[in-house]
Structure formats: structure tokens, C-alpha cells
Write a protein that holds these residues in place. Structure first.
Motif, PDB file in Angstrom:
ATOM      1  N   ASP A 283      59.725 -40.682 -37.594  1.00  0.00           N
ATOM      2  CA  ASP A 283      60.002 -42.231 -36.510  1.00  0.00           C
ATOM      3  C   ASP A 283      58.712 -41.984 -35.739  1.00  0.00           C
ATOM      4  O   ASP A 283      58.290 -43.070 -35.011  1.00  0.00           O
ATOM      5  CB  ASP A 283      61.018 -42.088 -36.092  1.00  0.00           C
ATOM      6  CG  ASP A 283      62.157 -42.744 -36.894  1.00  0.00           C
ATOM      7  OD1 ASP A 283      61.884 -43.100 -37.924  1.00  0.00           O
ATOM      8  OD2 ASP A 283      63.370 -42.414 -36.380  1.00  0.00           O
TER       9      ASP A 283
ATOM     10  N   ARG B 121      58.701 -46.638 -47.058  1.00  0.00           N
ATOM     11  CA  ARG B 121      59.758 -46.078 -48.026  1.00  0.00           C
ATOM     12  C   ARG B 121      59.727 -46.873 -49.173  1.00  0.00           C
ATOM     13  O   ARG B 121      59.146 -47.919 -49.742  1.00  0.00           O
ATOM     14  CB  ARG B 121      61.221 -46.442 -47.078  1.00  0.00           C
ATOM     15  CG  ARG B 121      61.325 -45.819 -45.858  1.00  0.00           C
ATOM     16  CD  ARG B 121      62.871 -45.900 -45.167  1.00  0.00           C
ATOM     17  NE  ARG B 121      62.608 -45.762 -43.682  1.00  0.00           N
ATOM     18  CZ  ARG B 121      62.819 -44.379 -43.168  1.00  0.00           C
ATOM     19  NH1 ARG B 121      62.912 -43.613 -44.116  1.00  0.00           N
ATOM     20  NH2 ARG B 121      62.574 -43.986 -41.952  1.00  0.00           N
TER      21      ARG B 121
ATOM     22  N   SER C 235      68.190 -45.897 -44.777  1.00  0.00           N
ATOM     23  CA  SER C 235      68.054 -45.152 -43.384  1.00  0.00           C
ATOM     24  C   SER C 235      69.351 -44.971 -42.640  1.00  0.00           C
ATOM     25  O   SER C 235      69.635 -44.026 -42.206  1.00  0.00           O
ATOM     26  CB  SER C 235      66.973 -45.466 -42.610  1.00  0.00           C
ATOM     27  OG  SER C 235      67.150 -47.010 -42.088  1.00  0.00           O
TER      28      SER C 235
ATOM     29  N   LYS D 253      62.852 -45.807 -38.757  1.00  0.00           N
ATOM     30  CA  LYS D 253      61.703 -46.960 -38.727  1.00  0.00           C
ATOM     31  C   LYS D 253      61.232 -46.964 -40.116  1.00  0.00           C
ATOM     32  O   LYS D 253      60.971 -46.172 -40.868  1.00  0.00           O
ATOM     33  CB  LYS D 253      60.389 -46.184 -37.915  1.00  0.00           C
ATOM     34  CG  LYS D 253      59.240 -46.943 -37.898  1.00  0.00           C
ATOM     35  CD  LYS D 253      58.237 -46.473 -37.342  1.00  0.00           C
ATOM     36  CE  LYS D 253      58.354 -46.343 -35.962  1.00  0.00           C
ATOM     37  NZ  LYS D 253      57.140 -45.963 -34.920  1.00  0.00           N
ATOM     38  N   THR D 254      61.051 -48.438 -40.561  1.00  0.00           N
ATOM     39  CA  THR D 254      60.175 -48.992 -41.717  1.00  0.00           C
ATOM     40  C   THR D 254      59.420 -49.864 -41.416  1.00  0.00           C
ATOM     41  O   THR D 254      59.689 -50.833 -40.818  1.00  0.00           O
ATOM     42  CB  THR D 254      61.462 -49.419 -42.688  1.00  0.00           C
ATOM     43  OG1 THR D 254      62.416 -48.288 -43.095  1.00  0.00           O
ATOM     44  CG2 THR D 254      60.677 -49.689 -44.128  1.00  0.00           C
TER      45      THR D 254
ATOM     46  N   ARG E 194      57.760 -51.572 -47.288  1.00  0.00           N
ATOM     47  CA  ARG E 194      58.737 -50.962 -48.485  1.00  0.00           C
ATOM     48  C   ARG E 194      57.976 -51.234 -49.596  1.00  0.00           C
ATOM     49  O   ARG E 194      57.542 -52.514 -50.000  1.00  0.00           O
ATOM     50  CB  ARG E 194      60.137 -51.490 -48.278  1.00  0.00           C
ATOM     51  CG  ARG E 194      60.992 -50.937 -49.378  1.00  0.00           C
ATOM     52  CD  ARG E 194      62.365 -51.500 -49.147  1.00  0.00           C
ATOM     53  NE  ARG E 194      62.986 -51.012 -47.851  1.00  0.00           N
ATOM     54  CZ  ARG E 194      63.595 -49.790 -47.694  1.00  0.00           C
ATOM     55  NH1 ARG E 194      63.975 -49.292 -48.770  1.00  0.00           N
ATOM     56  NH2 ARG E 194      64.239 -49.555 -46.693  1.00  0.00           N
TER      57      ARG E 194
ATOM     58  N   ILE F  98      60.089 -56.451 -42.388  1.00  0.00           N
ATOM     59  CA  ILE F  98      58.895 -55.556 -42.854  1.00  0.00           C
ATOM     60  C   ILE F  98      58.232 -55.816 -43.896  1.00  0.00           C
ATOM     61  O   ILE F  98      58.221 -57.235 -44.282  1.00  0.00           O
ATOM     62  CB  ILE F  98      59.713 -54.210 -43.311  1.00  0.00           C
ATOM     63  CG1 ILE F  98      60.391 -54.505 -44.381  1.00  0.00           C
ATOM     64  CG2 ILE F  98      60.651 -53.544 -42.291  1.00  0.00           C
ATOM     65  CD1 ILE F  98      61.184 -53.393 -45.366  1.00  0.00           C
TER      66      ILE F  98
END
Length: 440
Positions: free
Chosen positions: A234, A241, A247, A257-258, A261, A284
Motif C-alpha cells: 500500500d 491487481r 483485498s 489499495k487498488t 485491475r 479504479i
């Protein structure tokens, strides 16, 4: 005269009584002997040998205690209160089936235990070789070697590689080749059939090009469990990801944290992943990809994607028009495969590279420095495919459909990692393309 007759009768009576006593005594002795015989036979019954004869000449024998342990005593013939010895012929196939099944189960358990220990030993040797950069597919188990050969033979994407191969390029040469050949490219409406179909309204107007200083690529491998790497992950400016990896509930090991993706098309098309309703795909940037033909014939691919990519993409863009959502161009996907094959003497699987390798390359395009976690397995390596699932298969670590084994070796050659980072943390650091200086 009468007295004489009485005397004769008395003598005859005594004689008859004497004879009757002898007969009675004889039967009494016979009965006692018979009782002793039956009693002795009954006592020996607990050690009785039961034999099975088969028409193929096989003969199996075991005592009645073993027979009882196999729960077969109920099948034995009974006569009155006593159980008699018996030869079982081919018609009594039930005995054979149960007996051999029990033998098979015991042998199977023994072999599974032996093979499991052998697999663990082989995996340890393979991991040691991978950490040292000295491995080959001959070190994989026979099943994975055969799978690789089968995919090479089938060649479902009609791959025809005509480039050169050189497995001895230096780290700098590899990085420069990768920077030159694998520039990030997304689909846009300038090509057919997307121009004709007016995809301009669906594709984002701005490409994904923001540059981050530090980035983390978080593998979904089961070996990331108990890593305690969440806080470090993070701390990066951007975190990538894969697919449906969550998560929540795993923050201690994978962080929460993302930023981006990456998903294969199955995530979009398969209802079980809840792509249009799950919160893990919200707020995201999203990148989707699908294994298009090697010649990236876009018309053919649009009509026959591997999964229903485009319908799901349009539906999501209608619902969330402000979310940055891109589809990776097939030319980018196959440029990664060309890069791996060009640096491998062996014929790799003619299938797209893994989502892991795609994600690493995307972040090298976008970041100044990239830390990759558990793509190269640490000492926690196991056959668990994903940290959020229970399915186990070594192919998830060393590859089956994807040329994962070859990808890992190249990432290790291009990256930097101390022995501690590599073995204990499963961490490799790669420079971003913006930080790679190459000769003109």
C-alpha cells in the motif's frame, strides 16, 4: 414246569437289559465324541483360513480375523450356530472385488504419500534453480512437460513465429528489447470493425498514460498468504491487481489499495464473477484482454472472441461511462509472446502470456519503478493457485496454457532482488521504461 418257564423268562429279560445297557452306553460314547469334535471345530473357527480360488489361477488366503476386519463376515456361509470352512469360487466375485479394493486403497495411499514427498522434493529443487536462474523444462514434472508439448502441437491460435532466438542476451539487452517491442497499446475506433461500428462512443477518449513513480504488481498466487506484505504494498503510488482477486479480508498480506485491475475476458462474461455488481471493479482503472488470433485479425476476433468480451464491455460502459475502461490491443498481447519466444530456445506454448506478465509490462510502461510480489515464488511456494480460492495445481505456478515458466525466468533476469527479497518476500524490482537508457 411253570417255575422253569419263569426262570427262562427272567434270564432272557436280564440278557435284553444287559444288551440295551451296552447299546445305550455305545450311543452315549458316540454322542460325547461327536460333541467333543464339534466343540473343537468351533474353537478353531476363530483361526480358520478362508481361501478364494479364481479361474485365472490366483489364490488369495487370509484368516477370519482379517476377513472380519474387512466387514466380509456377513457373506460367509453359516450352518446353524456354527460357521463352517468354505472355498469360494469365481461365482463369489463379491469377495474378490472387496478384497482387491481394500488392497488397492492401501496401495494408493502409499503411492500418494510417496509421490507427494517426491513432488515436494522436486519442487524444492526447481525453486532453488529458479532463484539461481538455472532451470529448464526438463525439471518440471512429467504431467506439465506433456501439457506443454500438447499445446505446442495443437497451436490453437495458429502462431507462426519467424523471428530470431537468443537465450543469452544480457539484462540491459533484454530491457531495451522489451522497451522497444512492447509499448502499451489499447483498442481505439480508428481501426475496423470498430470505426464502422461507431465504438468511438465506448472507448475512452484519453489513453491510459499517467506516469507513476513507484508501483506494485500483486500476484494472486497462494504463496502470498502469510507474507505480511500488505503495508509495504500500500506504500506504492499505484497498485495493480488481477482478475477477481479481493483485498478485503486479506489486507495484512496483500494490502487494500487498488489503482488498476487487469482482467481476462472470462471475468467480464462469466456471471459468477459479478462484474457489473461487485465493488472490487469500481473506482479504479480497468484493463481487459482476450486471446485473439496471432495475426490479430480484428474483424474475425470481434465476431468470435474467446469469451463474450465486447457485449459485456458495452454494457459496463453504458452503466459506468466515467470509469476508465480499456481493452488491450491484440498486437500488444502477442508482442509479449514474441518477446518471450525470442529469448527462449525451446518452443514455448503458442498461447498468450499470462495476465501476470501482461500486468508487469503494463506497469513498466506506466511507472518509473515496479515491485512485483510473489510472481517469482518465495519459500512460501505451494500448489495453491490463488490466495482467495482453494484449488491446487502446480500448473498455476509453473504454467500449462500460458508460457509462465519462461516468463518467470525472463523477469528474474531483467529484475533485481537481494536473496532476502527473492526468497523471503517473493519480491523482484524492475525499472520502468522511462528509466531504461538504450543505445540509439
Amino acid at each position: 414246569m411253570w417255575n422253569r418257564v419263569v426262570m427262562v423268562q427272567d434270564t432272557l429279560l436280564r440278557h435284553v437289559m444287559k444288551q440295551s445297557a451296552r447299546v445305550l452306553l455305545f450311543f452315549l460314547v458316540v454322542w460325547i465324541l461327536l460333541f467333543l469334535f464339534i466343540f473343537t471345530n468351533f474353537s478353531d473357527q476363530t483361526k480358520m483360513a478362508i481361501s478364494i480360488s479364481y479361474s485365472d489361477g490366483q489364490h488369495v488366503a487370509w484368516d477370519s480375523r482379517e476377513f472380519k476386519n474387512l466387514h466380509l463376515s456377513g457373506f460367509a456361509e453359516r450352518r446353524g450356530p456354527f460357521q463352517s470352512r468354505r472355498d469360494l469360487k469365481l461365482s463369489d466375485s463379491r469377495y474378490k472385488q472387496l478384497r482387491l479394493r481394500n488392497i488397492y486403497k492401501m496401495e494408493l495411499k502409499r503411492r500418494i504419500k510417496k509421490n507427494k514427498m517426491k513432488t515436494i522434493d522436486n519442487t524444492r529443487l526447481l525453486m532453488e534453480g529458479l532463484w539461481k536462474g538455472n532451470v529448464s523444462t526438463n525439471m518440471l514434472n512429467q504431467r506439465l512437460q506433456q501439457v506443454i508439448k500438447d499445446y505446442v502441437h495443437v497451436n490453437m491460435h495458429k502462431v507462426l513465429y519467424k523471428g530470431r532466438r537468443n537465450a543469452s542476451r544480457s539484462r540491459q539487452e533484454l530491457l531495451c528489447q522489451m522497451k522497444r517491442q512492447t509499448r502499451l497499446k489499447n483498442l481505439d475506433s480508428s481501426e475496423q470493425p470498430f470505426f464502422r461500428l461507431d465504438f468511438q462512443r465506448w472507448f475512452p477518449s484519453q489513453p491510459l498514460q499517467k506516469v507513476y513513480k513507484t508501483c506494485a504488481v500483486v500476484s494472486s498466487a497462494g504463496s502470498i498468504l502469510n507474507s505480511l506484505m500488505g503495508r509495504e504494498i500500500d506504500s506504492h503510488e499505484a497498485v495493480l491487481r488481477f482478475n477477481s482477486a479481493p483485498s478485503i479480508g486479506y489486507e495484512r498480506d496483500v494490502g487494500n489499495k487498488t489503482t488498476i485491475r487487469i482482467m481476462n475476458s472470462q471475468i467480464l462474461a462469466n456471471p459468477k464473477y459479478k462484474f457489473n455488481s461487485s465493488s472490487i471493479y469500481r473506482n479504479i482503472a480497468l484493463l481487459a484482454w482476450d486471446p485473439a488470433p496471432y495475426d490479430f485479425d480484428l474483424e474475425k476476433w470481434y465476431k468470435h472472441p474467446d469469451h463474450d468480451l465486447f457485449k459485456s464491455y458495452i454494457a459496463h460502459r453504458e452503466s459506468f461511462p466515467e470509469q476508465p475502461f480499456y481493452i488491450l490491443h491484440p498486437s500488444f498481447i502477442w508482442s509479449l509472446w514474441d518477446f518471450v519466444q525470442s529469448n527462449t530456445v525451446e518452443n514455448i506454448q503458442p498461447n498468450p502470456t499470462s495476465s501476470g506478465f501482461i500486468g508487469i509490462t503494463v506497469m513498466m510502461n506506466l511507472c518509473e519503478e515496479v515491485d512485483v510480489y510473489e510472481y517469482i515464488p518465495s519459500v512460501r511456494q505451494s500448489s495453491l493457485c490463488h490466495y482467495h480460492e482453494t484449488y491446487e495445481d502446480d500448473a498455476c505456478t509453473f504454467g500449462a496454457y500460458h508460457p509462465l515458466f519462461y516468463e518467470k525466468m525472463l523477469v528474474l533476469r531483467m529484475g533485481t532482488a537481494s536473496e532476502h527479497d527473492l526468497k523471503k518476500m517473493g519480491k523482484v524490482t524492475l525499472p520502468g521504461f522511462s528509466k531504461i537508457t538504450c543505445p540509439t
